[in-house]
Design an enzyme around this catalytic site. Sequence first.
Site, PDB file in Angstrom:
ATOM      1  N   LYS A 249       5.141   4.499   1.929  1.00  0.00           N
ATOM      2  CA  LYS A 249       5.158   3.209   1.209  1.00  0.00           C
ATOM      3  C   LYS A 249       4.907   1.772   1.663  1.00  0.00           C
ATOM      4  CE  LYS A 249       7.713   2.196  -2.596  1.00  0.00           C
ATOM      5  NZ  LYS A 249       9.050   2.502  -3.430  1.00  0.00           N
TER       6      LYS A 249
ATOM      7  N   ASP B 268      -4.940  10.236  12.779  1.00  0.00           N
ATOM      8  CA  ASP B 268      -5.189  10.017  11.177  1.00  0.00           C
ATOM      9  C   ASP B 268      -5.636   8.491  11.445  1.00  0.00           C
ATOM     10  OD1 ASP B 268      -4.825  10.039   8.428  1.00  0.00           O
ATOM     11  OD2 ASP B 268      -2.847   9.834   7.989  1.00  0.00           O
TER      12      ASP B 268
ATOM     13  N   HIS C 149      -0.054   8.877   2.352  1.00  0.00           N
ATOM     14  CA  HIS C 149       0.235  10.357   1.995  1.00  0.00           C
ATOM     15  C   HIS C 149       1.403  10.574   2.096  1.00  0.00           C
ATOM     16  CE1 HIS C 149      -2.985  12.632   0.066  1.00  0.00           C
ATOM     17  NE2 HIS C 149      -3.916  12.601   1.829  1.00  0.00           N
ATOM     18  N   PHE C 150       2.678   9.269   3.068  1.00  0.00           N
ATOM     19  CA  PHE C 150       3.660  10.336   3.044  1.00  0.00           C
ATOM     20  C   PHE C 150       4.076   8.713   3.475  1.00  0.00           C
ATOM     21  CE2 PHE C 150       1.398  11.813   6.317  1.00  0.00           C
ATOM     22  CZ  PHE C 150       1.394  13.540   5.730  1.00  0.00           C
TER      23      PHE C 150
ATOM     24  N   GLY D 168       0.705  -1.012   0.352  1.00  0.00           N
ATOM     25  CA  GLY D 168       0.262   0.080   0.099  1.00  0.00           C
ATOM     26  C   GLY D 168       0.892   1.355  -0.436  1.00  0.00           C
TER      27      GLY D 168
HETATM   28  P1  ADP Z   1       0.798   6.039   5.126  1.00  0.00           P
HETATM   29  O1  ADP Z   1       1.541   6.695   6.208  1.00  0.00           O
HETATM   30  O2  ADP Z   1       1.786   6.834   3.579  1.00  0.00           O
HETATM   31  O3  ADP Z   1      -0.846   6.063   4.365  1.00  0.00           O
HETATM   32  P2  ADP Z   1      -0.227   3.379   6.244  1.00  0.00           P
HETATM   33  O4  ADP Z   1       1.654   3.116   6.813  1.00  0.00           O
HETATM   34  O5  ADP Z   1      -1.062   3.462   6.659  1.00  0.00           O
HETATM   35  O6  ADP Z   1       1.150   4.312   5.234  1.00  0.00           O
HETATM   36  O7  ADP Z   1       0.792   2.220   5.001  1.00  0.00           O
HETATM   37  C1  ADP Z   1      -0.040   2.442   3.613  1.00  0.00           C
HETATM   38  C2  ADP Z   1      -0.997   1.029   3.446  1.00  0.00           C
HETATM   39  O8  ADP Z   1       0.010   0.000   2.870  1.00  0.00           O
HETATM   40  C3  ADP Z   1      -1.972   0.658   4.312  1.00  0.00           C
HETATM   41  O9  ADP Z   1      -2.725   1.836   3.753  1.00  0.00           O
HETATM   42  C4  ADP Z   1      -1.738  -0.478   4.412  1.00  0.00           C
HETATM   43  O10 ADP Z   1      -3.278  -0.688   2.906  1.00  0.00           O
HETATM   44  C5  ADP Z   1      -0.954  -1.335   3.523  1.00  0.00           C
HETATM   45  N1  ADP Z   1      -0.114  -1.427   5.135  1.00  0.00           N
HETATM   46  C6  ADP Z   1       0.255  -1.254   5.951  1.00  0.00           C
HETATM   47  N2  ADP Z   1       1.457  -1.619   6.624  1.00  0.00           N
HETATM   48  C7  ADP Z   1       0.195  -2.792   6.659  1.00  0.00           C
HETATM   49  C8  ADP Z   1       0.992  -4.234   7.461  1.00  0.00           C
HETATM   50  N3  ADP Z   1       1.490  -3.936   8.772  1.00  0.00           N
HETATM   51  N4  ADP Z   1       1.064  -5.321   7.169  1.00  0.00           N
HETATM   52  C9  ADP Z   1      -0.004  -4.838   5.634  1.00  0.00           C
HETATM   53  N5  ADP Z   1      -0.858  -4.201   5.222  1.00  0.00           N
HETATM   54  C10 ADP Z   1       0.084  -2.830   5.076  1.00  0.00           C
HETATM   55 MG    MG Z   2      -1.693   5.539   6.291  1.00  0.00          MG
END
Ligand code: ADP
Ligand code: MG
Length: 312
Positions: free
Chosen positions: A49, A161, A46-47, A43
């Site tokens: 990956k 968030d 915004h910040f 996934g």
């Molecule tokens: P950002 O700060 O860019 O929003 P996130 O930490 O929310 O990043 O992660 C982005 C996306 O990646 C999440 O919405 C989810 O779909 C996927 N993701 C994040 N962490 C995990 C994890 N530990 N296991 C599975 N998918 C994850």
């Molecule tokens: Mg996020």
Amino acid sequence: FLVLRRELPEIPENSDISPSEFANDPDPSVFQKRYMKEIRELGKGHFGKVILYLYDPANDGTGEYVAVKSLKQESGHVPESWMKEIDILKSLHHNNIVKYKGCCTELGGQVVQLIMEYLPQGSLRDYLPSRKLGVPQCLMFAQQICQGMDYLHSRRYIHRDLAARNVLVENDSLVKIGDFGLSKYIPEGKIYYQVREDGDSPVFWYAIECLRESKFSFPSDIWSFGVTLYEILTRCDSRQSPPEKLREMMNSPNEQMTLLALLKMLERNLRLPCPRDCPHKVKLLMDQCWATDPEQRPSFKSLIEQLELIRR
Ligand code: ADP
Ligand code: MG
């Protein structure tokens, strides 16, 4: 931060640290880049990956799957806020908060990666639309989010968030809160955090006082929880998403006027509608979370109790 062993210069004979000490007692929170096999992207936000890796030091496929988050713009320096995100997650230990596993640092390049446990079902946004989840299961997830958030607040952190995209799904009966990228510490005696930088803010999840004065507090997380609860009960249907629905209600086509129009609408006491099969009592809970006066909103402790009564 710990440095990748591979990137270290040759250790001289008279060094305090002998190579065998490294080998015998490896720090489990140091992940070495050379053993990481990229599987797929999980996934993007915004910040950051997030990519799925198999960490396989034995190189025989027996390794463990880990989710690895890195900053999107991999430019020169590592921003302070990124280190904060890592430190916050590292300090949190709760069944409903995604587990920190370690870091991976590249000397010179300074690409610091955050390594977490991998949650196979992704976020609620990935999980909910394709299942036919009943209301009881929705409420169980909601209660678990409250449990993780109650713990976070007890540690005096606000999330800032909270949204379905930031709640991760382990399986049918367990969710965990993720993405502490916007989290802030509220010192004892203070009641809010005033944000200066304000770029890509998740405004449709924001409480009225956040839109009006950029003041973030424990009750403003409660507001976002209300929006998350709405998302869960709409099963994250994109046609009913908070941005879609609220934009429709404001009927302001001008993107630039969004913030002001949204604030005006909330000030007129208009709120997201009741999702189709959402019990009346649950809608009342949402409306409590969306009280204009932050002090009128319930705490996560009280939400846990109220959800318990509704679920019975
Ligand atoms: P950002 O700060 O860019 O929003 P996130 O930490 O929310 O990043 O992660 C982005 C996306 O990646 C999440 O919405 C989810 O779909 C996927 N993701 C994040 N962490 C995990 C994890 N530990 N296991 C599975 N998918 C994850
Ligand atoms: Mg996020």
